[in-house]
Write a protein that holds these residues in place. Sequence first.
Motif, PDB file in Angstrom:
ATOM      1  N   TYR A 193      -1.945  -5.747   3.863  1.00 34.49           N
ATOM      2  CA  TYR A 193      -3.269  -6.364   3.898  1.00 34.49           C
ATOM      3  C   TYR A 193      -4.064  -5.971   2.662  1.00 34.49           C
ATOM      4  O   TYR A 193      -4.044  -4.813   2.247  1.00 34.49           O
ATOM      5  CB  TYR A 193      -4.046  -5.898   5.126  1.00 34.49           C
ATOM      6  CG  TYR A 193      -3.553  -6.489   6.427  1.00 34.49           C
ATOM      7  CD1 TYR A 193      -2.327  -6.126   6.954  1.00 34.49           C
ATOM      8  CD2 TYR A 193      -4.327  -7.413   7.137  1.00 34.49           C
ATOM      9  CE1 TYR A 193      -1.874  -6.656   8.147  1.00 34.49           C
ATOM     10  CE2 TYR A 193      -3.879  -7.944   8.340  1.00 34.49           C
ATOM     11  CZ  TYR A 193      -2.653  -7.569   8.833  1.00 34.49           C
ATOM     12  OH  TYR A 193      -2.211  -8.096  10.015  1.00 34.49           O
ATOM     13  N   VAL A 194      -4.766  -6.932   2.118  1.00 40.40           N
ATOM     14  CA  VAL A 194      -5.662  -6.660   0.989  1.00 40.40           C
ATOM     15  C   VAL A 194      -7.084  -6.652   1.535  1.00 40.40           C
ATOM     16  O   VAL A 194      -7.487  -7.591   2.221  1.00 40.40           O
ATOM     17  CB  VAL A 194      -5.501  -7.737  -0.103  1.00 40.40           C
ATOM     18  CG1 VAL A 194      -6.600  -7.617  -1.145  1.00 40.40           C
ATOM     19  CG2 VAL A 194      -4.121  -7.640  -0.732  1.00 40.40           C
ATOM     20  N   ILE A 195      -7.816  -5.582   1.261  1.00 37.69           N
ATOM     21  CA  ILE A 195      -9.177  -5.446   1.782  1.00 37.69           C
ATOM     22  C   ILE A 195     -10.183  -5.641   0.649  1.00 37.69           C
ATOM     23  O   ILE A 195     -10.152  -4.921  -0.348  1.00 37.69           O
ATOM     24  CB  ILE A 195      -9.388  -4.058   2.415  1.00 37.69           C
ATOM     25  CG1 ILE A 195      -8.362  -3.834   3.538  1.00 37.69           C
ATOM     26  CG2 ILE A 195     -10.810  -3.916   2.948  1.00 37.69           C
ATOM     27  CD1 ILE A 195      -8.403  -2.440   4.135  1.00 37.69           C
TER      28      ILE A 195
ATOM     29  N   ARG B  55     -15.111   2.842  -0.877  1.00 38.81           N
ATOM     30  CA  ARG B  55     -13.810   3.452  -1.079  1.00 38.81           C
ATOM     31  C   ARG B  55     -12.693   2.671  -0.384  1.00 38.81           C
ATOM     32  O   ARG B  55     -11.564   2.636  -0.871  1.00 38.81           O
ATOM     33  CB  ARG B  55     -13.867   4.863  -0.510  1.00 38.81           C
ATOM     34  CG  ARG B  55     -12.874   5.814  -1.112  1.00 38.81           C
ATOM     35  CD  ARG B  55     -12.773   7.052  -0.246  1.00 38.81           C
ATOM     36  NE  ARG B  55     -13.986   7.846  -0.177  1.00 38.81           N
ATOM     37  CZ  ARG B  55     -14.375   8.709  -1.100  1.00 38.81           C
ATOM     38  NH1 ARG B  55     -13.683   8.847  -2.199  1.00 38.81           N
ATOM     39  NH2 ARG B  55     -15.471   9.412  -0.924  1.00 38.81           N
ATOM     40  N   SER B  56     -13.025   2.074   0.757  1.00 42.33           N
ATOM     41  CA  SER B  56     -11.991   1.373   1.520  1.00 42.33           C
ATOM     42  C   SER B  56     -11.689  -0.021   0.984  1.00 42.33           C
ATOM     43  O   SER B  56     -10.733  -0.656   1.428  1.00 42.33           O
ATOM     44  CB  SER B  56     -12.405   1.267   3.004  1.00 42.33           C
ATOM     45  OG  SER B  56     -12.580   2.561   3.547  1.00 42.33           O
TER      46      SER B  56
ATOM     47  N   ARG C  15      -2.674  -4.274 -10.080  1.00 40.55           N
ATOM     48  CA  ARG C  15      -2.351  -3.037  -9.364  1.00 40.55           C
ATOM     49  C   ARG C  15      -0.884  -2.695  -9.484  1.00 40.55           C
ATOM     50  O   ARG C  15      -0.030  -3.571  -9.554  1.00 40.55           O
ATOM     51  CB  ARG C  15      -2.654  -3.203  -7.862  1.00 40.55           C
ATOM     52  CG  ARG C  15      -4.086  -3.445  -7.553  1.00 40.55           C
ATOM     53  CD  ARG C  15      -4.252  -3.578  -6.063  1.00 40.55           C
ATOM     54  NE  ARG C  15      -3.287  -4.532  -5.485  1.00 40.55           N
ATOM     55  CZ  ARG C  15      -3.076  -4.666  -4.201  1.00 40.55           C
ATOM     56  NH1 ARG C  15      -3.749  -3.925  -3.338  1.00 40.55           N
ATOM     57  NH2 ARG C  15      -2.213  -5.554  -3.751  1.00 40.55           N
ATOM     58  N   ALA C  16      -0.592  -1.418  -9.402  1.00 43.43           N
ATOM     59  CA  ALA C  16       0.800  -1.003  -9.312  1.00 43.43           C
ATOM     60  C   ALA C  16       1.374  -1.591  -8.023  1.00 43.43           C
ATOM     61  O   ALA C  16       0.640  -1.820  -7.061  1.00 43.43           O
ATOM     62  CB  ALA C  16       0.881   0.520  -9.280  1.00 43.43           C
ATOM     63  N   PRO C  17       2.679  -1.864  -7.982  1.00 39.26           N
ATOM     64  CA  PRO C  17       3.290  -2.463  -6.791  1.00 39.26           C
ATOM     65  C   PRO C  17       3.104  -1.619  -5.531  1.00 39.26           C
ATOM     66  O   PRO C  17       3.141  -2.137  -4.423  1.00 39.26           O
ATOM     67  CB  PRO C  17       4.780  -2.565  -7.133  1.00 39.26           C
ATOM     68  CG  PRO C  17       4.953  -2.031  -8.511  1.00 39.26           C
ATOM     69  CD  PRO C  17       3.641  -1.632  -9.068  1.00 39.26           C
ATOM     70  N   SER C  18       2.845  -0.325  -5.686  1.00 38.08           N
ATOM     71  CA  SER C  18       2.685   0.499  -4.484  1.00 38.08           C
ATOM     72  C   SER C  18       1.281   0.448  -3.908  1.00 38.08           C
ATOM     73  O   SER C  18       0.954   1.196  -3.007  1.00 38.08           O
ATOM     74  CB  SER C  18       3.060   1.948  -4.797  1.00 38.08           C
ATOM     75  OG  SER C  18       2.236   2.412  -5.839  1.00 38.08           O
ATOM     76  N   GLY C  19       0.451  -0.417  -4.441  1.00 36.44           N
ATOM     77  CA  GLY C  19      -0.852  -0.646  -3.798  1.00 36.44           C
ATOM     78  C   GLY C  19      -1.927   0.304  -4.257  1.00 36.44           C
ATOM     79  O   GLY C  19      -1.785   1.021  -5.247  1.00 36.44           O
ATOM     80  N   GLY C  20      -3.057   0.243  -3.495  1.00 35.19           N
ATOM     81  CA  GLY C  20      -4.318   0.913  -3.794  1.00 35.19           C
ATOM     82  C   GLY C  20      -4.221   2.376  -4.115  1.00 35.19           C
ATOM     83  O   GLY C  20      -5.179   3.019  -4.436  1.00 35.19           O
TER      84      GLY C  20
ATOM     85  N   ALA D 171       2.746   2.139   8.763  1.00 32.65           N
ATOM     86  CA  ALA D 171       2.517   1.208   9.862  1.00 32.65           C
ATOM     87  C   ALA D 171       1.033   0.910  10.089  1.00 32.65           C
ATOM     88  O   ALA D 171       0.678   0.270  11.076  1.00 32.65           O
ATOM     89  CB  ALA D 171       3.145   1.748  11.141  1.00 32.65           C
ATOM     90  N   VAL D 172       0.191   1.365   9.192  1.00 37.16           N
ATOM     91  CA  VAL D 172      -1.239   1.040   9.296  1.00 37.16           C
ATOM     92  C   VAL D 172      -1.529  -0.203   8.464  1.00 37.16           C
ATOM     93  O   VAL D 172      -1.252  -0.241   7.263  1.00 37.16           O
ATOM     94  CB  VAL D 172      -2.113   2.223   8.818  1.00 37.16           C
ATOM     95  CG1 VAL D 172      -3.555   1.778   8.572  1.00 37.16           C
ATOM     96  CG2 VAL D 172      -2.083   3.345   9.853  1.00 37.16           C
ATOM     97  N   ASP D 173      -2.079  -1.226   9.116  1.00 40.24           N
ATOM     98  CA  ASP D 173      -2.423  -2.452   8.402  1.00 40.24           C
ATOM     99  C   ASP D 173      -3.696  -2.287   7.590  1.00 40.24           C
ATOM    100  O   ASP D 173      -3.803  -2.764   6.472  1.00 40.24           O
ATOM    101  CB  ASP D 173      -2.666  -3.592   9.406  1.00 40.24           C
ATOM    102  CG  ASP D 173      -1.411  -3.984  10.143  1.00 40.24           C
ATOM    103  OD1 ASP D 173      -0.346  -4.074   9.499  1.00 40.24           O
ATOM    104  OD2 ASP D 173      -1.495  -4.182  11.379  1.00 40.24           O
ATOM    105  N   ILE D 174      -4.695  -1.661   8.205  1.00 37.82           N
ATOM    106  CA  ILE D 174      -6.023  -1.604   7.603  1.00 37.82           C
ATOM    107  C   ILE D 174      -6.462  -0.144   7.509  1.00 37.82           C
ATOM    108  O   ILE D 174      -6.914   0.452   8.481  1.00 37.82           O
ATOM    109  CB  ILE D 174      -7.025  -2.434   8.436  1.00 37.82           C
ATOM    110  CG1 ILE D 174      -6.554  -3.892   8.434  1.00 37.82           C
ATOM    111  CG2 ILE D 174      -8.444  -2.298   7.883  1.00 37.82           C
ATOM    112  CD1 ILE D 174      -7.403  -4.834   9.218  1.00 37.82           C
ATOM    113  N   PRO D 175      -6.273   0.428   6.324  1.00 37.13           N
ATOM    114  CA  PRO D 175      -6.685   1.820   6.134  1.00 37.13           C
ATOM    115  C   PRO D 175      -8.168   1.888   5.770  1.00 37.13           C
ATOM    116  O   PRO D 175      -8.615   1.217   4.839  1.00 37.13           O
ATOM    117  CB  PRO D 175      -5.825   2.283   4.957  1.00 37.13           C
ATOM    118  CG  PRO D 175      -5.407   1.037   4.231  1.00 37.13           C
ATOM    119  CD  PRO D 175      -5.579  -0.134   5.152  1.00 37.13           C
ATOM    120  N   ILE D 176      -8.907   2.682   6.521  1.00 33.82           N
ATOM    121  CA  ILE D 176     -10.309   2.950   6.194  1.00 33.82           C
ATOM    122  C   ILE D 176     -10.333   4.351   5.590  1.00 33.82           C
ATOM    123  O   ILE D 176     -10.011   5.329   6.276  1.00 33.82           O
ATOM    124  CB  ILE D 176     -11.190   2.856   7.455  1.00 33.82           C
ATOM    125  CG1 ILE D 176     -11.065   1.465   8.117  1.00 33.82           C
ATOM    126  CG2 ILE D 176     -12.645   3.179   7.130  1.00 33.82           C
ATOM    127  CD1 ILE D 176     -11.502   0.300   7.268  1.00 33.82           C
TER     128      ILE D 176
END
Lengths: 171, 171, 171, 171
Positions: A4-6, A96-97, A166-171, D77-82
């Motif tokens: 998921y992209v937030i 931050r999130s 972004r790097a492929p490993s995400g945030g 396994a977390v979709d939405i990390p806060i």
Amino acid sequence: MSQYVIIGVMGAGEGASSSDVEAAFAIGGLIAKEGWVLLSGGRNVGIMDAASRGAKAAGGLTIGILPGDDRCALSAAVDIPILTGMGNARNVINSRSSEVVIACGSGGLGTISEIALAFKAQRPVILLNPDEDARALFEKMGGGLVFVAGDPAKAIEIAKRLLARRAPSGG
Amino acid sequence: MSQYVIIGVMGAGEGASSSDVEAAFAIGGLIAKEGWVLLSGGRNVGIMDAASRGAKAAGGLTIGILPGDDRCALSAAVDIPILTGMGNARNVINSRSSEVVIACGSGGLGTISEIALAFKAQRPVILLNPDEDARALFEKMGGGLVFVAGDPAKAIEIAKRLLARRAPSGG
Amino acid sequence: MSQYVIIGVMGAGEGASSSDVEAAFAIGGLIAKEGWVLLSGGRNVGIMDAASRGAKAAGGLTIGILPGDDRCALSAAVDIPILTGMGNARNVINSRSSEVVIACGSGGLGTISEIALAFKAQRPVILLNPDEDARALFEKMGGGLVFVAGDPAKAIEIAKRLLARRAPSGG
Amino acid sequence: MSQYVIIGVMGAGEGASSSDVEAAFAIGGLIAKEGWVLLSGGRNVGIMDAASRGAKAAGGLTIGILPGDDRCALSAAVDIPILTGMGNARNVINSRSSEVVIACGSGGLGTISEIALAFKAQRPVILLNPDEDARALFEKMGGGLVFVAGDPAKAIEIAKRLLARRAPSGG
């Protein structure tokens, strides 16, 4: 890794102009159409409410990080309310999130704090129709993390570009 | 009612100019001479460290609200370290717990957030030698809560005036 | 290094027994006589108020870490109110900022959380007249950080021993 | 009103027993099958990781409220990390944001704090295979908000009953 992209949308609660509210609604819709999750301050006023309504109208998923400890002031368009009970200390969580923050309109004091805290957390911020003094200040202080957009579509285009970097490993 | 007056001094940690650091040391000393308690971010760098050292040199009492959860980065001039372990979420505590905030120098991103959060909490802020864009932004947004001072003595004079205005029952 | 020693006293706000309130007043006085600073939750009720009053009566310095964002519920015996505006999230600050925690009486739910959070932060906790189930739970979970005292003087004696054990560079 | 139901699953990060981890995986799956959203502490260890994996395996949506300020320790396994960056101060957010809390296994100190904070926020807590001392303590202190379950299916049955009792306007 989370798939998921937030994307955070920040802006004035009270006192947002009607054109900023319209832009926030449009931004929310475009975020949903990209398949991104919308994160906002979660209250039932101003930019956060409009962005959440826009996202819901387009079938998106909405998270609200609320200052209060109950659902009294919760936007009806927030799917997942996170009740912090921490007042404006929750602003740091909002920034931050979010992988990218879109600050919508001239903003209020809370928005100013969220933009500053986003830069401290190394998050890029897209200023959509910012106040000129805020723009001047943040263009000087935000390093390479400040972007300015004139309309919602342009803001989304910048966000897509930033996410692609972004790097492929995400945030 | 508490008979202690708490004055917050905020400003850049890293990258503070030497003239801002000197001014912060002077401000800390003047706060101590008034018998006020100095509150700062508590780390051993920049404005917070200089203000704490100035206050201690003049026999004052110093409180540090730290972002971290240990004493590693604690200024040696802080008497009472409050370990929040909350990172920049502690900025809201700094602003709110101060009866008057003095923002020293051009500031960093954390300072920008603290000024904005101080106004949200209805705390007056005295900008001492501010960045011009920050001054323009906050003079517009801070309502009647923004004051500008050109030197430490003037800042203290404004603080005294603001404290005198308070209701007798305090903050 | 800071030369102030900060001792936290925690316990029920509402519903504290009169014997626990008396013990808290005594503990506050003994803390002040040692020259230590008393830290509490800062409200004008129960254990935190009694400990603060005891410390002030003995000439001590008192810090209150308040859940609220104003001075409405502030104990008159708190010298330095820290206004967090974070509700019970401030419990973690109370525990972490205290070099030793004294939990006075059978406690409330907030106290239970503060004891657990103190152990997580590696802070020793002295249980003064604890609830038997709480004692059983924390003696099992607190590792070498749990101490039990039957009266205020004994609690202070344990605190002194714990402080003497610290490395010379402090907390 | 939000139509999502948020159920929190809490328990030890480090040191969870293998049977508690299995139960957490099962609980996560059952939560997902009910169409509820799983909220946890979000790290890649112990009960929170197992519950999140269970929920994802059953097609559910997972939220993680992380203590840290980055994704280093994030459960896959977390979709939405806060990302709170607030350490254990985030425990209060976990408890408060959950309509029902399920505490899985004998728990750690963080779990003890979350259960106590849940009761302070008037949230019901279902203890699944609790430590006996924790059970004794919380049955005494939790008022009508404590429930005990012997297996995951029973915990879910209790949660359904609790949700049915809510006023139609939600949490």
